[in-house]
Motif scaffolding. Structure first.
Motif, PDB file in Angstrom:
ATOM      1  N   UNK A  36       0.793  -0.739  -0.001  1.00 13.41           N
ATOM      2  CA  UNK A  36      -0.052   0.352  -0.252  1.00 13.41           C
ATOM      3  C   UNK A  36       0.949   1.462  -0.332  1.00 13.41           C
ATOM      4  N   UNK A  37       2.207   1.130   1.310  1.00 15.44           N
ATOM      5  CA  UNK A  37       2.908   2.288   0.883  1.00 15.44           C
ATOM      6  C   UNK A  37       3.067   2.686  -0.516  1.00 15.44           C
ATOM      7  N   UNK A  38       3.713   1.397  -1.633  1.00 14.78           N
ATOM      8  CA  UNK A  38       4.039   1.576  -3.048  1.00 14.78           C
ATOM      9  C   UNK A  38       3.019   2.038  -3.406  1.00 14.78           C
ATOM     10  N   UNK A  39       2.050   1.858  -3.667  1.00 15.92           N
ATOM     11  CA  UNK A  39       0.610   1.623  -4.418  1.00 15.92           C
ATOM     12  C   UNK A  39       0.704   3.545  -4.199  1.00 15.92           C
ATOM     13  N   UNK A  40       0.524   4.165  -2.884  1.00 14.36           N
ATOM     14  CA  UNK A  40       0.434   5.206  -2.203  1.00 14.36           C
ATOM     15  C   UNK A  40       1.184   6.843  -3.555  1.00 14.36           C
ATOM     16  N   UNK A  41       2.826   6.193  -3.037  1.00 15.46           N
ATOM     17  CA  UNK A  41       3.909   6.700  -3.454  1.00 15.46           C
ATOM     18  C   UNK A  41       3.652   7.198  -4.989  1.00 15.46           C
ATOM     19  N   UNK A  42       3.644   6.422  -5.595  1.00 19.34           N
ATOM     20  CA  UNK A  42       3.810   6.511  -6.934  1.00 19.34           C
ATOM     21  C   UNK A  42       3.037   7.040  -7.618  1.00 19.34           C
ATOM     22  N   UNK A  43       1.608   6.252  -7.028  1.00 18.08           N
ATOM     23  CA  UNK A  43       0.335   7.341  -7.038  1.00 18.08           C
ATOM     24  C   UNK A  43       0.172   9.005  -6.665  1.00 18.08           C
ATOM     25  N   UNK A  44       1.360   9.378  -5.731  1.00 18.77           N
ATOM     26  CA  UNK A  44       1.064  10.637  -5.514  1.00 18.77           C
ATOM     27  C   UNK A  44       2.122  11.538  -6.481  1.00 18.77           C
ATOM     28  N   UNK A  45       3.012  10.497  -7.396  1.00 22.06           N
ATOM     29  CA  UNK A  45       4.634  10.790  -7.491  1.00 22.06           C
ATOM     30  C   UNK A  45       3.652  11.306  -9.108  1.00 22.06           C
ATOM     31  N   UNK A  46       3.293  10.080  -9.834  1.00 23.09           N
ATOM     32  CA  UNK A  46       1.589  10.495 -10.861  1.00 23.09           C
ATOM     33  C   UNK A  46       0.615  10.913 -11.256  1.00 23.09           C
ATOM     34  N   UNK A  47       0.261  11.214  -9.772  1.00 22.76           N
ATOM     35  CA  UNK A  47      -0.984  12.540 -10.075  1.00 22.76           C
ATOM     36  C   UNK A  47      -2.782  11.974 -10.152  1.00 22.76           C
ATOM     37  N   UNK A  48      -2.072  10.416  -9.922  1.00 19.16           N
ATOM     38  CA  UNK A  48      -3.681   9.619  -9.871  1.00 19.16           C
ATOM     39  C   UNK A  48      -4.467  10.138  -8.883  1.00 19.16           C
ATOM     40  N   UNK A  49      -5.402  10.961  -8.154  1.00 15.18           N
ATOM     41  CA  UNK A  49      -5.803  10.996  -7.576  1.00 15.18           C
ATOM     42  C   UNK A  49      -7.049  10.193  -7.237  1.00 15.18           C
ATOM     43  N   UNK A  50      -7.483   9.589  -7.966  1.00 15.60           N
ATOM     44  CA  UNK A  50      -8.339   8.742  -7.779  1.00 15.60           C
ATOM     45  C   UNK A  50      -7.280   6.850  -6.904  1.00 15.60           C
ATOM     46  N   UNK A  51      -6.283   7.047  -7.179  1.00 19.36           N
ATOM     47  CA  UNK A  51      -6.084   6.282  -6.652  1.00 19.36           C
ATOM     48  C   UNK A  51      -4.705   6.210  -4.897  1.00 19.36           C
ATOM     49  N   UNK A  52      -4.911   7.703  -5.228  1.00 20.96           N
ATOM     50  CA  UNK A  52      -3.579   8.583  -3.802  1.00 20.96           C
ATOM     51  C   UNK A  52      -5.131   8.391  -2.609  1.00 20.96           C
ATOM     52  N   UNK A  53      -6.578   8.390  -2.614  1.00 22.01           N
ATOM     53  CA  UNK A  53      -7.793   8.520  -2.252  1.00 22.01           C
ATOM     54  C   UNK A  53      -7.601   7.065  -1.755  1.00 22.01           C
ATOM     55  N   UNK A  54      -7.838   5.856  -2.391  1.00 23.65           N
ATOM     56  CA  UNK A  54      -8.514   4.626  -1.976  1.00 23.65           C
ATOM     57  C   UNK A  54      -7.183   4.352  -1.122  1.00 23.65           C
ATOM     58  N   UNK A  55      -5.398   4.664  -1.421  1.00 22.84           N
ATOM     59  CA  UNK A  55      -4.547   3.593  -0.514  1.00 22.84           C
ATOM     60  C   UNK A  55      -4.931   5.130   0.371  1.00 22.84           C
ATOM     61  N   UNK A  56      -5.001   5.518   0.108  1.00 25.93           N
ATOM     62  CA  UNK A  56      -4.810   6.578   1.504  1.00 25.93           C
ATOM     63  C   UNK A  56      -5.747   5.942   2.617  1.00 25.93           C
ATOM     64  N   UNK A  57      -6.611   6.154   1.946  1.00 29.59           N
ATOM     65  CA  UNK A  57      -7.752   5.479   2.822  1.00 29.59           C
ATOM     66  C   UNK A  57      -7.679   3.514   2.917  1.00 29.59           C
ATOM     67  N   UNK A  58      -7.055   3.197   2.548  1.00 33.72           N
ATOM     68  CA  UNK A  58      -6.552   1.455   2.319  1.00 33.72           C
ATOM     69  C   UNK A  58      -6.065   1.526   3.699  1.00 33.72           C
ATOM     70  N   UNK A  59      -4.826   2.278   3.672  1.00 35.73           N
ATOM     71  CA  UNK A  59      -3.957   2.105   4.712  1.00 35.73           C
ATOM     72  C   UNK A  59      -4.655   3.434   6.036  1.00 35.73           C
ATOM     73  N   UNK A  60      -5.456   3.897   5.944  1.00 39.20           N
ATOM     74  CA  UNK A  60      -6.103   4.211   6.857  1.00 39.20           C
ATOM     75  C   UNK A  60      -7.042   2.380   8.184  1.00 39.20           C
ATOM     76  N   UNK A  61      -7.492   1.554   6.554  1.00 38.47           N
ATOM     77  CA  UNK A  61      -8.261   0.987   7.351  1.00 38.47           C
ATOM     78  C   UNK A  61      -7.552  -0.273   7.559  1.00 38.47           C
TER      79      UNK A  61
END
Length: 148
Positions: A36-61
């Motif tokens: 999930x850290x990999x997914x969130x960091x790459x999504x931040x770099x790539x500016x994918x708001x859908x994935x940033x939202x999803x993976x931040x929420x997944x980490x919170x869960x």
């Protein structure tokens, strides 16, 4: 915001192929939180708001603190990350921005302090998968709540 297209419906075979790669990583033995850290960091770099939202929420869960999640963009300066997480985040950044400098030997060496050869390949595959999801998401105009 308006979704350009639903790539799931537009090309089910492509979605199935991507889902197969995702399942490969899930079955690889890679720690789920680390993935999930990999997914969130790459999504931040790539500016994918859908994935940033999803993976931040997944980490919170998963019980990760909001503070640690918010500090991900400044992980270099934040004491919240383990040496293993730091090595993986650095690899994620290098492999996501591959054309800038490749994956320098010192980054490779830091990752290998924590992971064997098979696990290294699993990490690269995990980074590849999220970068592919990001490219689908950004190109098709996905945003948080696009499918709600």
């Amino acid at each position: 915001m308006k979704l350009r297209m639903n790539h799931h419906k537009a090309n089910p075979a492509a979605y199935k192929a991507m889902s197969g790669l995702e399942q490969f990583i899930r079955d690889s033995g890679l720690d789920h939180e680390l993935y999930e850290w990999i997914k969130l960091r790459a999504s931040q770099i790539n500016n994918c708001s859908f994935c940033i939202d999803m993976h931040a929420k997944d980490l919170l869960k998963m019980g990760v603190s909001a503070e640690k999640i918010m500090l991900l963009t400044a992980w270099h300066e934040a004491p919240h990350f383990t040496s293993q997480e730091r090595a993986v985040l650095e690899l994620t950044e290098c492999a996501t921005k591959l054309s800038e400098a490749g994956v320098p030997k010192d980054v490779y060496d830091r990752v290998r302090e924590h992971f064997d050869e098979k696990q290294f390949v699993d990490l690269i595959m995990a980074i590849n998968v999220i970068n592919s999801w990001n490219r689908l998401g950004v190109s098709t105009g996905m945003y948080p709540g696009a499918f709600s």
